[in-house]
Design a protein around this motif. Structure first.
Motif, PDB file in Angstrom:
ATOM      1  N   ILE A   3       0.852  -1.187   0.000  1.00  0.00           N
ATOM      2  CA  ILE A   3       0.000   0.000   0.000  1.00  0.00           C
ATOM      3  C   ILE A   3       0.887   1.236   0.000  1.00  0.00           C
ATOM      4  O   ILE A   3       1.636   1.476   0.943  1.00  0.00           O
ATOM      5  N   ASN A   4       0.828   2.009  -1.087  1.00  0.00           N
ATOM      6  CA  ASN A   4       1.567   3.267  -1.148  1.00  0.00           C
ATOM      7  C   ASN A   4       0.649   4.338  -1.732  1.00  0.00           C
ATOM      8  O   ASN A   4      -0.494   4.071  -2.092  1.00  0.00           O
ATOM      9  N   GLU A   5       1.138   5.558  -1.822  1.00  0.00           N
ATOM     10  CA  GLU A   5       0.292   6.670  -2.261  1.00  0.00           C
ATOM     11  C   GLU A   5      -0.233   6.462  -3.678  1.00  0.00           C
ATOM     12  O   GLU A   5      -1.400   6.747  -3.971  1.00  0.00           O
ATOM     13  N   VAL A  88      -0.402   7.595   3.188  1.00  0.00           N
ATOM     14  CA  VAL A  88      -0.590   6.244   3.711  1.00  0.00           C
ATOM     15  C   VAL A  88      -0.758   6.341   5.222  1.00  0.00           C
ATOM     16  O   VAL A  88       0.099   6.899   5.914  1.00  0.00           O
TER      17      VAL A  88
END
Length: 267
Positions: A3-5, A88
């Motif tokens: 999960i990243n921007e 995040v």
């Protein structure tokens, strides 16, 4: 997939587009979507924007870049746009020296702000967003999706209610000290806490956001109508061929009075 921007932007892109299209409108004469490469983002500060403009991507970038770097992001009074910077949000178990006393949950939630000055611009991402937000028609938010398990990314119908929008208007300052700063939450529905010196902020949902922008659109529309009426009253016109030019105001019945109120800056 981590999960990243960038992944969060992609995940919520479709429902956000649908929300804007169904409420405020997208396309010619309405709002348009603007997104720049990472190399250009450092000059404007945001991940993506919905702006009421028909300027091309290049024209908008040049206008925003020039404004951000030369006059502290001062824009036209009729400018209206939504600017999002995704963050995040992480679940944290252990308290650190930065954790404010008002954060009592365990785990608590934290998003890191980019407050390090960019070598190419001399501004940090947060400074640019803070300056941009000073404009009345600029609605600037940190998009903080409460999404912690990557399996949630496989949902083909993302829930916009998972996204908390931390309103930069409620942030206490530009954090230009080149130090570490964060947004904290006690839980997924809590108000944001800006740190390092803890200040309670404000967060809204995407649906609340479009209502606020719609209200500003109405204010601008009413102002434009007032200016058109003013121009009609005071602009010289020729009543008929060969006659002297006059103003519509000059032929208003003498029993009618128009009052002009000056704001404080004009007095």
């Amino acid at each position: 997939m981590s999960i990243n921007e960038t992944v969060l932007e992609m995940h919520f892109h479709k429902p956000l587009m649908e929300l804007f299209s169904s409420t405020l409108g997208l396309g010619a004469g309405a709002f348009n979507f603007y997104k720049y490469s990472p190399q250009r983002e450092c000059f404007v500060g945001f991940d993506q924007a919905f702006i009421r403009s028909d300027l091309s991507d290049q024209e908008m970038f040049e206008m925003l870049k020039s404004s951000a770097t030369t006059n502290r992001y001062s824009l036209s009074s009729t400018f209206i746009g939504l600017f999002l910077q995704y963050k995040v949000v992480k679940q944290i178990q252990r308290r650190t020296r930065h954790t404010p006393p008002v954060i009592t949950s365990r785990p608590y939630l934290r998003a890191s702000l980019d407050t390090k000055k960019n070598i190419n611009t001399g501004f940090s991402q947060h400074e640019l967003l803070y300056n941009l937000n000073i404009n009345v028609g600029a609605f600037v938010y940190y998009a903080c999706p409460m999404l912690f398990d990557r399996t949630e990314l496989y949902n083909t119908d993302p829930d916009l209610e998972l996204m908390r929008l931390a309103d930069v208007t409620s942030c206490p300052g530009p954090y230009s000290d080149n130090d570490s700063h964060f947004i904290y939450f006690n839980d997924t529905d809590a108000t944001p806490i800006w740190c390092s010196e803890p200040v309670e902020g404000k967060a809204v949902s995407p649906k609340q956001m479009v209502v606020t922008i719609g209200q500003q659109l109405q204010v601008v529309a009413e102002s434009d109508e007032d200016m058109r009426l003013w121009d009609k009253l005071f602009s010289p016109i020729e009543l008929s061929k060969g006659e002297e030019k006059t103003r519509p105001l000059d032929v208003v019945h003498e029993t009618l009075t128009i009052l002009e109120f000056l704001n404080e800056e004009q007095t």
